[in-house]
Design a protein around this motif. Structure first.
Motif, PDB file in Angstrom:
ATOM      1  N   LEU A   1       0.842  -1.195   0.000  1.00 16.24           N
ATOM      2  CA  LEU A   1       0.000   0.000   0.000  1.00 16.24           C
ATOM      3  C   LEU A   1       0.877   1.245   0.000  1.00 16.24           C
ATOM      4  N   PHE A   2       0.585   2.179  -0.925  1.00 15.43           N
ATOM      5  CA  PHE A   2       1.330   3.433  -1.022  1.00 15.43           C
ATOM      6  C   PHE A   2       0.362   4.603  -0.885  1.00 15.43           C
TER       7      PHE A   2
ATOM      8  N   ASN B   1       6.030  -1.934  -6.072  1.00 16.09           N
ATOM      9  CA  ASN B   1       7.119  -1.172  -5.465  1.00 16.09           C
ATOM     10  C   ASN B   1       6.864   0.310  -5.745  1.00 16.09           C
ATOM     11  N   ARG B   2       7.761   1.165  -5.272  1.00 15.02           N
ATOM     12  CA  ARG B   2       7.555   2.608  -5.422  1.00 15.02           C
ATOM     13  C   ARG B   2       7.511   3.037  -6.886  1.00 15.02           C
ATOM     14  N   GLU B   3       8.366   2.453  -7.728  1.00 13.36           N
ATOM     15  CA  GLU B   3       8.370   2.798  -9.153  1.00 13.36           C
ATOM     16  C   GLU B   3       7.061   2.384  -9.822  1.00 13.36           C
ATOM     17  N   HIS B   4       6.559   1.231  -9.459  1.00 12.00           N
ATOM     18  CA  HIS B   4       5.270   0.761  -9.977  1.00 12.00           C
ATOM     19  C   HIS B   4       4.153   1.697  -9.519  1.00 12.00           C
ATOM     20  N   ALA B   5       4.216   2.124  -8.262  1.00  7.23           N
ATOM     21  CA  ALA B   5       3.216   3.060  -7.742  1.00  7.23           C
ATOM     22  C   ALA B   5       3.249   4.368  -8.539  1.00  7.23           C
TER      23      ALA B   5
ATOM     24  N   LEU C   1       0.746   7.951 -12.599  1.00  7.91           N
ATOM     25  CA  LEU C   1       0.777   8.635 -13.890  1.00  7.91           C
ATOM     26  C   LEU C   1      -0.399   8.196 -14.756  1.00  7.91           C
ATOM     27  N   GLU C   2      -0.672   6.897 -14.771  1.00  7.89           N
ATOM     28  CA  GLU C   2      -1.807   6.391 -15.544  1.00  7.89           C
ATOM     29  C   GLU C   2      -3.126   6.928 -14.995  1.00  7.89           C
ATOM     30  N   LEU C   3      -3.233   7.005 -13.676  1.00  8.30           N
ATOM     31  CA  LEU C   3      -4.433   7.591 -13.071  1.00  8.30           C
ATOM     32  C   LEU C   3      -4.612   9.046 -13.501  1.00  8.30           C
ATOM     33  N   LYS C   4      -3.523   9.815 -13.471  1.00  9.33           N
ATOM     34  CA  LYS C   4      -3.601  11.217 -13.874  1.00  9.33           C
ATOM     35  C   LYS C   4      -4.123  11.359 -15.301  1.00  9.33           C
TER      36      LYS C   4
END
Length: 69
Positions: A21-22, A41-45, A50-53
């Protein structure tokens, strides 16, 4: 804890892979708020954020419940 509380696990396993969870913070004129997402991981988050934006839209209607499968 309130009966209306939503409890999120810090990590969940999906097909044997741990998703963590992030927290994601954002600021509006009303203040600073948080949402949460699960990622590997943090990079995946960061990639998910970015995709959400780029693609996120608000669903019609109100949230009426949460189910756990």
């Amino acid at each position: 804890m309130s009966e209306n509380a939503i409890v999120l696990d810090l990590a969940v396993a999906v097909n044997g892979i741990a998703w963590r969870l992030f927290p994601v913070d954002f600021t509006t004129v009303e203040g600073t708020f948080s949402v949460y997402l699960y990622a590997l991981n943090r990079e995946h988050a960061a990639a998910i954020l970015l995709e959400l934006k780029e693609t996120a839209v608000l669903r019609d209607g109100d949230l009426v419940g949460i189910t756990h499968e």
